[in-house]
Design an enzyme around this catalytic site. Structure first.
Site, PDB file in Angstrom:
ATOM      1  N   ILE A  95       0.473   0.209   0.480  1.00 23.91           N
ATOM      2  CA  ILE A  95       1.122  -0.802  -0.362  1.00 23.91           C
ATOM      3  C   ILE A  95       0.727  -2.211   0.058  1.00 23.91           C
ATOM      4  O   ILE A  95       1.005  -3.184  -0.639  1.00 23.91           O
ATOM      5  CB  ILE A  95       2.657  -0.661  -0.303  1.00 23.91           C
ATOM      6  CG1 ILE A  95       3.172  -0.801   1.139  1.00 23.91           C
ATOM      7  CG2 ILE A  95       3.109   0.654  -0.910  1.00 23.91           C
ATOM      8  CD1 ILE A  95       4.686  -0.844   1.258  1.00 23.91           C
ATOM      9  N   ALA A  96       0.086  -2.325   1.223  1.00 24.43           N
ATOM     10  CA  ALA A  96      -0.377  -3.625   1.708  1.00 24.43           C
ATOM     11  C   ALA A  96      -1.484  -3.397   2.718  1.00 24.43           C
ATOM     12  O   ALA A  96      -1.520  -2.359   3.393  1.00 24.43           O
ATOM     13  CB  ALA A  96       0.765  -4.419   2.343  1.00 24.43           C
ATOM     14  N   ALA A  97      -2.393  -4.371   2.809  1.00 27.55           N
ATOM     15  CA  ALA A  97      -3.485  -4.291   3.785  1.00 27.55           C
ATOM     16  C   ALA A  97      -3.680  -5.655   4.418  1.00 27.55           C
ATOM     17  O   ALA A  97      -3.565  -6.677   3.744  1.00 27.55           O
ATOM     18  CB  ALA A  97      -4.767  -3.824   3.099  1.00 27.55           C
ATOM     19  N   SER A  99      -5.511  -7.692   8.279  1.00 30.69           N
ATOM     20  CA  SER A  99      -6.726  -7.738   9.081  1.00 30.69           C
ATOM     21  C   SER A  99      -6.835  -6.603  10.095  1.00 30.69           C
ATOM     22  O   SER A  99      -7.928  -6.183  10.442  1.00 30.69           O
ATOM     23  CB  SER A  99      -6.812  -9.081   9.813  1.00 30.69           C
ATOM     24  OG  SER A  99      -5.635  -9.295  10.549  1.00 30.69           O
ATOM     25  N   LEU A 100      -5.697  -6.112  10.593  1.00 31.68           N
ATOM     26  CA  LEU A 100      -5.716  -5.104  11.644  1.00 31.68           C
ATOM     27  C   LEU A 100      -5.236  -3.736  11.193  1.00 31.68           C
ATOM     28  O   LEU A 100      -5.496  -2.746  11.874  1.00 31.68           O
ATOM     29  CB  LEU A 100      -4.836  -5.555  12.826  1.00 31.68           C
ATOM     30  CG  LEU A 100      -5.149  -6.912  13.450  1.00 31.68           C
ATOM     31  CD1 LEU A 100      -4.199  -7.177  14.623  1.00 31.68           C
ATOM     32  CD2 LEU A 100      -6.590  -6.990  13.915  1.00 31.68           C
ATOM     33  N   GLN A 102      -3.093  -1.288   7.725  1.00 29.62           N
ATOM     34  CA  GLN A 102      -2.544  -1.226   6.379  1.00 29.62           C
ATOM     35  C   GLN A 102      -1.197  -0.511   6.422  1.00 29.62           C
ATOM     36  O   GLN A 102      -0.900   0.219   7.368  1.00 29.62           O
ATOM     37  CB  GLN A 102      -3.509  -0.535   5.412  1.00 29.62           C
ATOM     38  CG  GLN A 102      -3.919   0.870   5.755  1.00 29.62           C
ATOM     39  CD  GLN A 102      -5.083   1.331   4.875  1.00 29.62           C
ATOM     40  OE1 GLN A 102      -5.981   0.573   4.559  1.00 29.62           O
ATOM     41  NE2 GLN A 102      -5.042   2.601   4.482  1.00 29.62           N
ATOM     42  N   VAL A 103      -0.382  -0.778   5.423  1.00 34.46           N
ATOM     43  CA  VAL A 103       1.005  -0.307   5.433  1.00 34.46           C
ATOM     44  C   VAL A 103       1.222   0.727   4.327  1.00 34.46           C
ATOM     45  O   VAL A 103       0.808   0.522   3.184  1.00 34.46           O
ATOM     46  CB  VAL A 103       1.982  -1.490   5.246  1.00 34.46           C
ATOM     47  CG1 VAL A 103       3.421  -0.979   5.256  1.00 34.46           C
ATOM     48  CG2 VAL A 103       1.769  -2.529   6.344  1.00 34.46           C
ATOM     49  N   LYS A 117       3.015   1.221   9.473  1.00 35.02           N
ATOM     50  CA  LYS A 117       1.843   0.361   9.686  1.00 35.02           C
ATOM     51  C   LYS A 117       0.827   1.144  10.510  1.00 35.02           C
ATOM     52  O   LYS A 117       1.093   1.550  11.637  1.00 35.02           O
ATOM     53  CB  LYS A 117       2.282  -0.911  10.421  1.00 35.02           C
ATOM     54  CG  LYS A 117       1.190  -1.925  10.667  1.00 35.02           C
ATOM     55  CD  LYS A 117       1.784  -3.164  11.352  1.00 35.02           C
ATOM     56  CE  LYS A 117       0.736  -4.192  11.683  1.00 35.02           C
ATOM     57  NZ  LYS A 117       1.328  -5.388  12.352  1.00 35.02           N
ATOM     58  N   ASP A 249       2.666 -16.091  13.970  1.00 35.12           N
ATOM     59  CA  ASP A 249       1.993 -15.851  12.688  1.00 35.12           C
ATOM     60  C   ASP A 249       3.002 -15.732  11.550  1.00 35.12           C
ATOM     61  O   ASP A 249       3.038 -14.722  10.840  1.00 35.12           O
ATOM     62  CB  ASP A 249       1.162 -14.562  12.802  1.00 35.12           C
ATOM     63  CG  ASP A 249       0.127 -14.444  11.695  1.00 35.12           C
ATOM     64  OD1 ASP A 249      -0.192 -15.471  11.061  1.00 35.12           O
ATOM     65  OD2 ASP A 249      -0.378 -13.324  11.474  1.00 35.12           O
TER      66      ASP A 249
END
Length: 468
Positions: A95-97, A99-100, A102-103, A117, A249
């Protein structure tokens, strides 16, 4: 390496051939340099996307990156089980990506919805090689462009960046953050599920919400932009000035907003991989420096900047606030005027060496504190700058310093009521000092204007600008 060489050669050709006979103040010069900068930016983006991993993280902005990898293999290596053996439901489509990692959205066997994650499978193996490559490229760039000396930043932050690859460390960071901010009832830190967590997999409570800079999303929920911005600023000011354990961050994708039980904004803090610790002594100096800047106390600005290792106190203060500072005015608008923006751009261009010296002189943890401050400033502006960020943070700084004073060893440290009184008194003194200075400045302006109106004094250009 090829990208770095192409960028450097392009700059060499542009500055030494294309622009050789052009005046630096001409429009042709500006247009040619702008085009060169754009080509460099395009090449860096392309190179970061091609290489992935740490290159995207250091790029600070290429956070959405589709990277397919064998999830089942990673789960077998870390847990000895496939995802469907750890979860009742596991959506293989992320559902999300970032730099380190994806979720993925999943569901525990008791029906609890969770966010999983999952780190890119080859990232830990590639990290050292990627860092060495970046160090080499930065050394090459420094050789070709001596003023561009950023290799020391990477060397200093290498250990911090490596910690981001340890998701168990991230889970501990999130729990510490939740504990230290529990008095802020509007803060939500997703609960970690340790049984389904490893060094490359982090499973936490799934939380809905819109990004903190999503104005339309906030309005759809009936939430106040001012309340949201105020809570955002207070949260990270609390970390910077009081706890010293700072989320480095806090970009919009890592701060979600949802409607709380009181029908006001709740902030959901995500991605706790990159944290920085600011020592007690540095926090105390930073608290007093911020207060001095807001009150325009130049002597105190110089003293507390020196305590942080920086001699160029005025440049340091402007870098810290990310805006020009007029020592004759107490007000600090959260939105820069055209002239102020031009001033900051000119400062970055012509005082680059001074800026580099400030960055090298100050405590290393301050590098990521700067990142935090700049990100929060940007979010506040995207919400329409409804909150006076400088004043709000100064109040937090004063509270933080009051706490340090109250917690000193002695009788007071044993009496919580007296500690609270001491902290409250420091806040009251700041309010009184700020308001009295502003009142005195207003009276002075009014008096001089009155004298000028009756022809008793004449105003030169400098005095007129001051009064205006």
């Amino acid at each position: 390496m090829a990208v770095g060489c192409l960028i450097s050669l392009d700059y060499l050709w542009t500055t030494n051939v294309t622009l050789r006979h052009l005046n630096e103040s001409s429009t042709d010069y500006a247009a040619a340099m702008s085009a060169c900068h754009q080509r460099a930016a395009d090449r860096m983006v392309s190179g970061a996307v091609t290489n992935g991993g740490i290159y995207i993280k250091l790029g600070q902005g290429l956070c959405s990156f589709n990277h397919l990898f064998p999830v089942d293999t990673l789960f077998q290596e870390d847990f000895g089980k496939a995802p469907d053996q750890l979860f009742r439901k596991f959506d293989p489509e992320p559902i999300a990506a970032a730099s380190l990692a994806q979720v993925h959205k999943a569901e525990l066997f008791d029906g609890t919805p969770v966010a999983v994650k999952v780190q890119y499978i080859d990232l830990r193996d590639r990290f050292e090689g990627d860092i060495q490559t970046l160090e080499f490229l930065l050394d090459v760039v420094k050789l070709m462009h001596p003023s561009f000396g950023f290799s020391w930043v990477l060397k200093d932050l290498k250990e911090t960046l490596a910690q981001e690859l340890d998701f168990e460390n991230e889970a501990k960071n999130s729990e510490r953050c939740a504990e230290e901010l529990k008095h802020l009832k509007f803060i939500v830190v997703p609960k970690v599920f340790w049984k389904e967590t490893s060094k490359r997999v982090l499973t936490a409570e799934f939380c809905e919400g819109c990004k903190v800079n999503d104005v339309a999303g906030l309005r759809r929920q009936g939430l106040s932009l001012k309340d949201t911005a105020d809570k955002l600023i207070r949260t990270f000011a609390e970390q910077i000035f009081s706890t010293g354990f700072i989320h480095a961050d806090p970009h919009p994708g890592n701060v979600l907003v949802r409607r709380g039980r009181d029908d006001r904004a709740e902030l959901v803090l995500l991605d706790h991989g990159l944290y920085q610790h600011l020592s007690r002594s540095d926090r105390a100096s930073l608290c007093k420096l911020w207060r001095a800047i807001v009150l325009r106390d130049e002597a105190a600005m110089k003293k507390h900047s020196a305590a942080l290792g920086v001699e160029e106190y005025f440049l340091f203060s402007e870098m810290l606030l990310q805006r020009p500072i007029n020592m004759r005015e107490l007000g600090l608008s959260s939105v820069l005027s055209r002239e102020e923006t031009a001033y900051m751009q000119d400062m970055a261009l012509h005082r680059f060496q001074g800026i580099m010296q400030v960055l090298k002189s100050m405590p290393r943890p301050m590098l990521l504190v700067f990142r935090n401050l700049n990100t929060v400033r940007s979010i506040n502006i995207s919400l329409g700058a409804p909150v006076d960020r400088y004043y709000a943070m100064a109040k937090s700084a004063v509270r933080g310093w009051g706490q340090f004073q109250a917690e000193k060893k002695g009788v007071l440290s044993k009496l919580k009521v007296l500690c609270w009184v001491r902290t409250a008194w420091e806040s009251v003194k700041f309010e009184l000092a700020l308001r009295s200075e502003m009142a005195m400045m207003t009276l002075t302006r009014s008096f001089v204007n009155l004298l000028s109106y009756f022809g008793l004094v004449s105003l030169d250009t400098e005095m007129y600008e001051y009064l205006r």
